[in-house]
Scaffold this active site. Structure first.
Site, PDB file in Angstrom:
ATOM      1  N   HIS A   1      -7.007  16.333  10.284  1.00 41.00           N
ATOM      2  CA  HIS A   1      -6.295  15.498  11.275  1.00 41.00           C
ATOM      3  C   HIS A   1      -7.237  14.752  12.224  1.00 41.00           C
ATOM      4  CE1 HIS A   1      -2.489  15.503  14.037  1.00 41.00           C
ATOM      5  NE2 HIS A   1      -2.906  14.292  13.719  1.00 41.00           N
TER       6      HIS A   1
ATOM      7  N   ASP B   1      -1.135  22.267  11.602  1.00 42.09           N
ATOM      8  CA  ASP B   1      -1.781  20.964  11.760  1.00 42.09           C
ATOM      9  C   ASP B   1      -1.963  20.265  10.415  1.00 42.09           C
ATOM     10  OD1 ASP B   1      -2.871  18.908  13.187  1.00 42.09           O
ATOM     11  OD2 ASP B   1      -4.635  20.008  13.883  1.00 42.09           O
ATOM     12  N   ARG B   2      -2.002  18.934  10.472  1.00 43.77           N
ATOM     13  CA  ARG B   2      -2.358  18.147   9.279  1.00 43.77           C
ATOM     14  C   ARG B   2      -3.806  18.483   8.900  1.00 43.77           C
ATOM     15  NH1 ARG B   2      -1.786  11.773  10.134  1.00 43.77           N
ATOM     16  NH2 ARG B   2       0.327  12.094   9.386  1.00 43.77           N
TER      17      ARG B   2
ATOM     18  N   THR C   1      -6.748  -0.891   8.275  1.00 41.32           N
ATOM     19  CA  THR C   1      -6.341   0.046   9.326  1.00 41.32           C
ATOM     20  C   THR C   1      -7.542   0.551  10.118  1.00 41.32           C
ATOM     21  OG1 THR C   1      -5.431   2.263   9.659  1.00 41.32           O
ATOM     22  CG2 THR C   1      -6.394   1.839   7.517  1.00 41.32           C
ATOM     23  N   ASP C   2      -7.277   0.969  11.345  1.00 38.02           N
ATOM     24  CA  ASP C   2      -8.355   1.557  12.161  1.00 38.02           C
ATOM     25  C   ASP C   2      -8.812   2.901  11.588  1.00 38.02           C
ATOM     26  OD1 ASP C   2      -6.107   3.084  12.821  1.00 38.02           O
ATOM     27  OD2 ASP C   2      -6.261   2.750  14.985  1.00 38.02           O
ATOM     28  N   GLU C   3      -7.995   3.481  10.697  1.00 36.28           N
ATOM     29  CA  GLU C   3      -8.356   4.796  10.147  1.00 36.28           C
ATOM     30  C   GLU C   3      -9.624   4.744   9.314  1.00 36.28           C
ATOM     31  OE1 GLU C   3      -5.310   7.304   8.620  1.00 36.28           O
ATOM     32  OE2 GLU C   3      -3.812   6.535  10.005  1.00 36.28           O
TER      33      GLU C   3
ATOM     34  N   LYS D   1      -8.212   2.953   1.723  1.00 34.65           N
ATOM     35  CA  LYS D   1      -8.194   1.685   2.476  1.00 34.65           C
ATOM     36  C   LYS D   1      -9.628   1.195   2.712  1.00 34.65           C
ATOM     37  CE  LYS D   1      -5.004  -0.161   4.035  1.00 34.65           C
ATOM     38  NZ  LYS D   1      -4.080  -1.180   3.439  1.00 34.65           N
TER      39      LYS D   1
ATOM     40  N   TYR E   1      -5.924   8.706   2.068  1.00 30.16           N
ATOM     41  CA  TYR E   1      -5.363   7.389   2.450  1.00 30.16           C
ATOM     42  C   TYR E   1      -6.442   6.497   3.048  1.00 30.16           C
ATOM     43  CZ  TYR E   1      -3.286   3.914   5.548  1.00 30.16           C
ATOM     44  OH  TYR E   1      -3.006   2.747   6.211  1.00 30.16           O
TER      45      TYR E   1
ATOM     46  N   ALA F   1       0.844  -1.194   0.000  1.00 28.94           N
ATOM     47  CA  ALA F   1       0.000   0.000   0.000  1.00 28.94           C
ATOM     48  C   ALA F   1       0.874   1.236   0.000  1.00 28.94           C
ATOM     49  CB  ALA F   1      -0.902   0.018   1.237  1.00 28.94           C
TER      50      ALA F   1
END
Ligand code: NAD
Ligand code: TDX
Length: 340
Positions: free
Chosen positions: A279, A275-276, A125-127, A157, A153, A83
């Protein structure tokens, strides 16, 4: 058994290969990896000459090449780690994330359908669950939490997870999915929080903390993740999703301070930066299902895992210094150059 491990020259995939070769020496492992910026062949040098290991440089999106490999090797199991994995890169350039993470997953599963397979395992992923608020420590992600993504991202996923579920229902493909929290440990690319902070602190460079530094992640030692996937391959039920988490929530700033302390570096290196975008505030996994069904629990306490990890980066400077001095430098300048 013959097992194709995609993305095995990356962080978690390589640790998984080491785990499998040690725990299941009777199995044959084929590592399929495109060797992007995140793939490093030197990581695999200790296993390259083993008779039950083969490395193949290949793109999971290259249908013809993937089919050719399946025809030649007739794998019993495929574990897909391959990935694009870095959230910040996905914000800067989403397209490659859609190609590798979604189309690549479809190509691999099509090959599994065409040539037959005992198990296709998708490393997710937990994301995919989005984030949780900081003021509700009673909330956790379970396998029933709706998908609700924040970044290109995590969206790529989640899309792949939906496809995996669809291939199970439509074609009866024997699939499993695992959704894991943040990993740390040896061989993690120094663009991710922990190795980046270790490398910068050692070089007395600023430590870039996004926003207020209070975002929370649930950290899991990579070996514990590998053991969980091994268990899912052996005893997990086809069609099921398993959450994997460390029950170890930490604020980013606390991790960075801990790294400063462990390396004897001043906290004045810490630099708050922009910051991202989008986020995620907090991730926290409820691992009750994998614990109840498969008996898995994280074994490595964070205090021990982070100590081992820092020690590893101190004793393997050649591995990451090469990365930091190469092509990655261009990314670093682009990412942090104007911010500090
Ligand atoms: P990584 O970026 O370190 O490694 C990715 C590997 O995939 C690299 O070796 C790269 O060369 C290879 N790759 C990329 N594109 C490819 C393609 N088109 N064809 C073949 N190989 C390709 O990633 P990681 O941190 O080891 O993550 C592995 C998997 O685990 C990913 O699917 C990621 O989404 C998932 N995950 C990671 C974490 C984490 O904390 N790192 C947590 C949960 C889930
Ligand atoms: O320089 C930094 N400063 C900073 O404050 C970096 C690189 C990160 N951060 C913050 C952002 C996050 O809150 O630290 C936290 C962790 O960041 P990353 O290491 O980029 O990980 P994260 O975004 O949480 O995603 C990781 O875990 C889930 C992996 O990269 C994903 O592949 C995985 O799916």
């Amino acid at each position: 058994m013959t097992i194709i491990v995609t993305g095995g020259a990356g962080f978690i995939g390589s640790n998984f290969i080491f785990h499998m070769l040690k725990e299941h020496p009777e199995d044959r492992i084929i590592c399929l990896d495109k060797l992007t910026y995140a793939g490093n062949l030197s990581t695999l040098k200790g296993v390259m000459d083993l008779p039950n290991f083969r490395f193949v440089k290949m793109d999971i999106c290259d249908r013809e090449a993937v089919y050719g490999l399946f025809e030649e090797e007739h794998p019993d199991v495929v574990v897909n780690f391959a990935a694009e994995s870095h959230v910040d890169r996905s914000i800067a350039n989403p397209e490659i994330f859609l190609e590798t993470n979604i189309i690549g997953t479809a190509v691999l599963m099509d090959a599994c359908r065409k040539y037959g397979i005992e198990r296709y395992h998708q490393v997710s992923t937990d994301e995919v669950y989005g984030d949780l608020p900081l003021d509700r420590p009673d909330l956790f992600f379970t396998e029933k939490t709706p998908l609700h993504t924040s970044s290109p991202y995590s969206s790529s996923k989640a899309s792949a997870d939906l496809l995996v579920g669809a291939y199970h229902r439509t074609y009866g493909l024997p699939v499993t999915i695992s959704r894991c929290s943040n990993n740390y440990g040896p061989y993690q690319f120094p663009e991710k929080l922990i190795p980046l902070m270790i490398a910068n602190a050692l070089a007395d460079k600023p430590l870039p903390v996004y926003g207020d530094g209070k975002n929370v992640r649930d950290w899991l030692y990579v070996e514990d993740h590998c053991k969980a996937i091994d268990l899912i391959l052996q005893h997990g039920r086809a069609g099921e999703v398993y959450n994997i988490g460390g029950h170890n929530e930490m604020g980013n700033i606390d991790i960075v301070k801990l790294i400063c302390k462990a390396l004897g570096k001043p906290e004045s290196l810490i630099t708050y930066v922009q910051d991202r975008k989008g986020h995620d505030r907090r991730y926290a996994i409820d691992p009750a299902k994998i614990h109840g069904e498969l008996g898995w629990l994280p074994e490595t306490k964070f205090a021990d895992g982070i100590k081992k990890t820092i020690e590893w980066y101190l004793t393997h400077k050649d591995w990451w210094e090469e990365i930091v001095s190469g092509e990655y430098q261009t990314y670093y300048e682009k990412m942090y150059g104007g911010k500090m």
